[in-house]
Design an enzyme around this catalytic site. Structure first.
Site, mmCIF file in Angstrom:
data_model
loop_
_atom_site.group_PDB
_atom_site.id
_atom_site.type_symbol
_atom_site.label_atom_id
_atom_site.label_comp_id
_atom_site.label_asym_id
_atom_site.label_seq_id
_atom_site.Cartn_x
_atom_site.Cartn_y
_atom_site.Cartn_z
ATOM 1 N N LEU A 25 -5.790 1.848 0.741
ATOM 2 C CA LEU A 25 -5.790 0.995 -0.448
ATOM 3 C C LEU A 25 -5.874 -0.464 -0.029
ATOM 4 O O LEU A 25 -6.617 -1.259 -0.621
ATOM 5 C CB LEU A 25 -4.540 1.249 -1.287
ATOM 6 N N ASP A 26 -5.110 -0.833 0.983
ATOM 7 C CA ASP A 26 -5.164 -2.198 1.515
ATOM 8 C C ASP A 26 -6.544 -2.526 2.051
ATOM 9 O O ASP A 26 -7.180 -3.510 1.646
ATOM 10 C CB ASP A 26 -4.140 -2.353 2.645
ATOM 11 N N HIS A 27 -7.019 -1.730 2.991
ATOM 12 C CA HIS A 27 -8.287 -2.046 3.639
ATOM 13 C C HIS A 27 -9.444 -1.952 2.661
ATOM 14 O O HIS A 27 -10.310 -2.837 2.620
ATOM 15 C CB HIS A 27 -8.505 -1.107 4.831
ATOM 16 N N ASP A 56 0.811 -1.206 0.000
ATOM 17 C CA ASP A 56 0.000 0.000 0.000
ATOM 18 C C ASP A 56 0.848 1.261 0.000
ATOM 19 O O ASP A 56 0.642 2.178 -0.807
ATOM 20 C CB ASP A 56 -0.920 -0.038 1.233
#
Length: 493
Positions: free
Chosen positions: A357-359, A330
């Site tokens: 972005l990850d979550h 991310d």
């Protein structure tokens, strides 16, 4: 045509737009404040995930109506930084290692990622630094080199470093062009019918994924967030790791709720692994594209070999373009795509208020799996879904502000004042947003306490963020806490 972020994501998932009015949003000023519309993005990702869960649950339980969904900005903001709220016996984990940071170069900035020992070793080797090099040593090695040269040199050595780019520079980059041409959520339905039937649901709470077997081949945040969410919804999630690949026990603790974890050597234990595959309903992969191909585990090979299987693939940069085979995280995607410049400046790069972005991609991936399960219940066919952090970044930096469906042609939209934002690019809220999102006024988001909980676990007393996925009759917490990494039996329950 303009779309709200939630409506746009739901359209990409193939969802029925008639279900969208069943979503209510509790708006809280101060949640996930940023120059980019992070709050709108996060809310949309969680909202479509909850709606996909409610839709599947209604089908399996024979309900006349899909349960109502509530998306609370406070719950979302807390969950999007769950790794920061986690404590184990009062100890707070460290998110980034000393060599995972921004560095000045001769012509700008570069960001490295060296949380894992093997990535640290490759970074130092690429820079010609000693194995015990300090941050000061690395700063000296980078100060006289160009950022792009460092990016390529470290990548060639198997490490991770990305040069700072503006959004305009990324848009002109070959990988940026390739990413922009793809949909936010890639969906396909290869193969023929052949899945096992899932039993109807009864009793409470409503667990839409009850009885679904999920083989979790993911690491770090995005993939594990997706499978953690499926575990919340009742799935039997078994994470499988290679014995020689190190894992951060704190990262595993944060994303291990509801799951079991085992270790298998694919060379020595292939028979066991193939047995798990044969009985799985869903396989989620998060390794670098191509990394599992040598084991015959490419998404296409899995879909062909196991009719009815749902295969969900997550990557950093996408599976296409010149960076399709690169590793990424991310923080690095933020740097490459112009987010770090937007949230800071070319002279002093910044970051999003969460690893959004990850979550966000994690919740979208879970939503895609849930919608694929609903479709499979109709015709028995499996699905292949793909998401990439870089494509989620493109949606955040461009598509949401324009109000376009991801990948759709652009058009004029009306600018509407934001609810409460720091100075930065104007946030364009499309006129279609309000009918889709039944908004409830909430107080400001000042503290996360209301969305934190504590419980005992095999690894100690945990404080953790509660799940943000919420619908009437659904679960409010995971059925089990995380256990020690790699200590469960390699079997389905």
């Amino acid at each position: 045509m303009t779309h709200s972020p939630m409506a746009a994501a739901w359209q990409e998932l193939g969802g029925d737009p008639a279900l969208l009015p069943g979503v209510s949003t509790v708006v809280r000023a101060g949640a996930l404040e940023a120059r980019l519309p992070v709050r709108a993005s996060a809310r949309a990702c969680v909202g479509v995930c909850a709606l996909a869960a409610a839709e599947l649950g209604a089908r399996r339980a024979g309900l006349a109506q899909v349960p109502r969904v509530t998306v609370d900005d406070g719950a979302v903001a807390t969950a999007f930084v769950s790794e920061r709220h986690l404590t184990i016996d009062g100890r707070a984990p460290v998110s980034f290692a000393p060599l995972s940071r921004f560095w000045r170069t001769a012509d700008g900035w570069v960001r490295t990622h060296a949380n894992y020992p093997h990535h640290r070793a490759r970074l130092l080797d690429a820079l010609g630094a000693a194995p015990d090099a300090t941050a000061e040593d690395v700063a000296g090695a980078l100060a006289g080199r160009s950022a792009r040269e460092v990016e390529e040199t470290v990548y060639a050595a198997g490490g991770l470093a990305v040069a700072l780019r503006t959004a305009k520079e990324w848009a002109a980059h070959e990988q940026g062009v390739a990413v922009a041409r793809r949909p936010l959520i890639e969906r396909g339905r290869p193969g023929t019918a052949g899945s096992r039937a899932l039993a109807p649901l009864d009793g409470g709470p409503l667990l839409p994924a009850a009885g679904v077997r999920v083989l979790d081949l993911t690491r770090v945040i995005a993939g594990p967030v997706a499978t953690r969410t499926l575990a919340l919804l009742g799935a039997d999630v078994l994470r499988v790791d290679a014995p020689g690949l190190p894992e951060d026990p704190d990262a595993h603790a944060d994303t291990g709720f509801g799951k079991r974890s085992t270790v298998l050597d694919l060379a020595a234990d292939r028979h066991t692994f193939d047995g798990l595959l044969a009985a799985a309903d869903v396989v989620v992969t998060g390794y670098r594209p191509g990394a599992l191909d040598r084991f015959g585990l490419s998404p296409e090979a899995l879909a062909e070999r196991y009719p009815g299987l749902i295969v969900a693939q997550l990557s950093a940069w996408g599976t296409y373009g010149p960076w399709g085979g690169r590793r990424g995280f991310d923080s690095l995607v933020q740097v490459a795509t112009g987010i770090a410049v937007t949230e800071g400046s070319p002279e002093r790069p910044g970051a999003l208020p969460a690893q959004a972005l990850d979550h966000g991609t994690g919740y979208l991936l879970a939503a895609a799996v849930l919608r694929a399960l609903t479709e499979r219940a109709e015709d028995g066919r499996g699905s292949l879904v793909r998401l990439a952090l870089a494509r989620t970044a493109a949606w955040l930096t461009d598509g949401i502000e324009r109000g376009d469906a991801p990948g759709a042609a652009t058009g004029p939209t009306a600018e509407v004042p934001s609810e409460h934002r720091v100075a930065g690019p104007p946030y364009i809220r499309p006129a279609a947003e309000l009918p889709y999102e039944r908004r409830v006024a909430g107080v400001s988001y000042d503290r996360p306490d209301a969305w934190l909980s504590e419980r005992d676990s095999p690894i100690g007393r945990l404080r953790h963020a509660l799940p943000p996925v919420s619908f009437t009759g659904g679960p409010t917490d995971w059925s089990r806490p995380p256990g020690p990494w790699g200590t469960d039996a390699a079997r389905w329950t």
